[in-house]
Design an enzyme around this catalytic site. Structure first.
Site, PDB file in Angstrom:
ATOM      1  N   ASN A 220      31.105  21.517 -68.247  1.00  0.00           N
ATOM      2  CA  ASN A 220      31.127  22.965 -68.548  1.00  0.00           C
ATOM      3  C   ASN A 220      32.151  23.119 -69.662  1.00  0.00           C
ATOM      4  OD1 ASN A 220      29.876  24.767 -66.046  1.00  0.00           O
ATOM      5  ND2 ASN A 220      30.661  22.813 -65.345  1.00  0.00           N
TER       6      ASN A 220
ATOM      7  N   GLU B 195      41.615  24.717 -63.802  1.00  0.00           N
ATOM      8  CA  GLU B 195      41.262  23.571 -62.948  1.00  0.00           C
ATOM      9  C   GLU B 195      42.490  22.969 -62.264  1.00  0.00           C
ATOM     10  OE1 GLU B 195      37.628  22.201 -65.804  1.00  0.00           O
ATOM     11  OE2 GLU B 195      38.093  20.929 -64.110  1.00  0.00           O
TER      12      GLU B 195
ATOM     13  N   CYS C 274      33.283  15.999 -67.169  1.00  0.00           N
ATOM     14  CA  CYS C 274      33.705  16.900 -68.225  1.00  0.00           C
ATOM     15  C   CYS C 274      34.890  16.422 -69.072  1.00  0.00           C
ATOM     16  CB  CYS C 274      33.971  18.285 -67.661  1.00  0.00           C
ATOM     17  SG  CYS C 274      33.834  19.505 -68.960  1.00  0.00           S
TER      18      CYS C 274
ATOM     19  N   GLU D 173      28.340  19.454 -64.146  1.00  0.00           N
ATOM     20  CA  GLU D 173      29.577  19.572 -63.376  1.00  0.00           C
ATOM     21  C   GLU D 173      29.539  20.873 -62.573  1.00  0.00           C
ATOM     22  OE1 GLU D 173      32.791  20.834 -65.894  1.00  0.00           O
ATOM     23  OE2 GLU D 173      34.348  20.103 -64.544  1.00  0.00           O
TER      24      GLU D 173
ATOM     25  N   ASN E 132      37.209  18.327 -57.855  1.00  0.00           N
ATOM     26  CA  ASN E 132      36.050  18.520 -58.720  1.00  0.00           C
ATOM     27  C   ASN E 132      35.320  17.180 -58.673  1.00  0.00           C
ATOM     28  OD1 ASN E 132      34.233  18.921 -60.784  1.00  0.00           O
ATOM     29  ND2 ASN E 132      35.696  19.917 -62.157  1.00  0.00           N
TER      30      ASN E 132
ATOM     31  N   LYS F 282      37.327  14.128 -60.159  1.00  0.00           N
ATOM     32  CA  LYS F 282      37.813  14.297 -61.534  1.00  0.00           C
ATOM     33  C   LYS F 282      39.316  14.050 -61.659  1.00  0.00           C
ATOM     34  CE  LYS F 282      37.448  17.704 -65.311  1.00  0.00           C
ATOM     35  NZ  LYS F 282      36.871  19.058 -65.635  1.00  0.00           N
TER      36      LYS F 282
HETATM   37  N1  ING Z   1      35.898  21.794 -69.678  1.00  0.00           N
HETATM   38  C1  ING Z   1      36.536  21.642 -70.968  1.00  0.00           C
HETATM   39  C2  ING Z   1      36.295  20.255 -71.568  1.00  0.00           C
HETATM   40  O1  ING Z   1      37.206  19.452 -71.703  1.00  0.00           O
HETATM   41  C3  ING Z   1      38.104  23.477 -70.611  1.00  0.00           C
HETATM   42  C4  ING Z   1      38.008  21.990 -70.878  1.00  0.00           C
HETATM   43  C5  ING Z   1      38.043  23.951 -69.319  1.00  0.00           C
HETATM   44  C6  ING Z   1      38.261  24.369 -71.693  1.00  0.00           C
HETATM   45  C7  ING Z   1      38.140  25.342 -69.058  1.00  0.00           C
HETATM   46  C8  ING Z   1      38.362  25.754 -71.464  1.00  0.00           C
HETATM   47  C9  ING Z   1      38.305  26.236 -70.144  1.00  0.00           C
HETATM   48  O2  ING Z   1      35.132  20.031 -71.944  1.00  0.00           O
HETATM   49  C10 ING Z   1      36.121  21.079 -68.532  1.00  0.00           C
HETATM   50  N2  ING Z   1      35.474  21.518 -67.415  1.00  0.00           N
HETATM   51  O3  ING Z   1      36.850  20.110 -68.482  1.00  0.00           O
END
Ligand code: ING
Length: 309
Positions: free
Chosen positions: A196, A145, A171, A46, A109, A126
């Protein structure tokens, strides 16, 4: 004739981020390695072309506009498409997308599916944007996000490509059953997902110790319950105060992990996916036509967060 697709997952370190050109060079090296190992497609993480910039607040979005792609491919990403065409290998690429429609800027995204002729056959934006839109003080990092992106407007598509039915998500989408089920109802055989995932969510650390477990749980469940392969690929390692988990994995429609990263480095994982195995599950245990009885499920009301009795 068996429909085998050999999938490469290009787990990539988040740091050092030195801009698109050196990053695309790294991606091309991993693409060459994947081709040499017999891969038909390579899955990148991602937001693969920028830092995971949602971890920090900026007052003015113009300060991060250089992280968004206005065109795909653009001058700095074209070499990746050219190499893919030369090697005859497809790829999934996650990136921050900037579009202007009727004078309104939209930021997504995004991921794209590119076939062996380096043609973009599918795009996804996304839907499940995690975290928060406001600055949270006293946090080692943010999860912004909802501030940096608009909710995706393309739904969960599937595309006939690479000899099968391909799908994509990004993600946090992988944590939601609907993501897989919508594509499952459309006959998906391979879902690609870049991620991520910090090893801690500072604004709610309740589940931190289960981060790796939940990462595989959701992809294995989604794969099995929708008779599809899933290839989940991480951006990994330290970035600022944040430590991104690895755990990139390729999962069969049985729910079994058939390839898994064993490091927190740049690492190519490889899975030999027999797409006819997906069909076996769709025609037996998860034959939706024969066994799924949505008309008997009762009225589904949006009681999200229904209060406990
Ligand atoms: N990442 C996490 C996930 O659900 C997240 C959520 C994003 C946690 C940012 C902490 C900080 O795997 C993404 N990109 O959705």
């Amino acid at each position: 004739m068996a429909r085998i697709i050999v999938v490469g997952g290009a787990q990539m370190k988040a740091e050092p981020y030195e801009g698109r050109v050196p990053l695309v060079r790294r991606m091309i090296e991993m693409m060459r390695e994947a081709k040499a190992c017999g891969c038909d497609i390579i899955v990148y993480p991602e937001l693969a072309l920028s830092p995971f910039f949602v971890l920090e607040w900026v007052d003015d979005l113009d300060e991060v506009k250089h992280f968004y792609e206005k065109e795909m491919p653009g001058p700095e990403t074209r070499p990746l498409f050219e190499e893919a065409a030369k090697l005859e290998i497809g790829f999934y690429l996650g990136y921050a997308e900037y579009v202007e429609c009727s004078n309104k800027a939209k930021r997504y995204n995004t991921s794209i599916l590119v076939d062996k002729n380096a043609e973009i056959v599918g795009k996804y934006r996304k839907v499940h944007l995690p975290g928060h839109a406001d600055y949270k003080k006293d946090m080692p990092y943010q999860g912004l996000e909802k501030y940096y992106f608009d909710v995706g407007d393309l739904g969960f598509g599937v595309w006939r490509s690479m000899g099968g039915v391909m799908g994509m998500c990004i993600c946090n989408d992988r944590r939601w059953a609907e993501t897989y089920r919508v594509m499952g109802l459309k006959g998906v055989e391979l879902i690609m997902v870049g991620y991520n995932t910090p090893n801690s969510m500072p604004w709610d650390t309740t589940f931190d110790q289960l981060t790796y477990f939940h990462n595989h749980l959701v992809m294995q469940a989604g794969a099995y319950q929708n008779s599809t392969f899933v290839a989940g690929v991480a951006r990994v390692g330290k970035t600022g105060e944040c430590d991104l988990i690895g755990g990139s994995a390729i999962i069969a429609p049985s729910g079994e992990i058939i390839a898994c990263a064993s490091s927190k480095e740049d690492e190519l994982i490889i899975g030999r996916c027999d797409l006819d195995l997906a069909q076996k599950y769709k025609q037996s245990m998860f034959n939706f036509e024969e066994h799924r009885r949505i008309e008997h499920y009762g009225i589904i009301t949006e009681q999200i967060g229904a209060t406990a009795p």
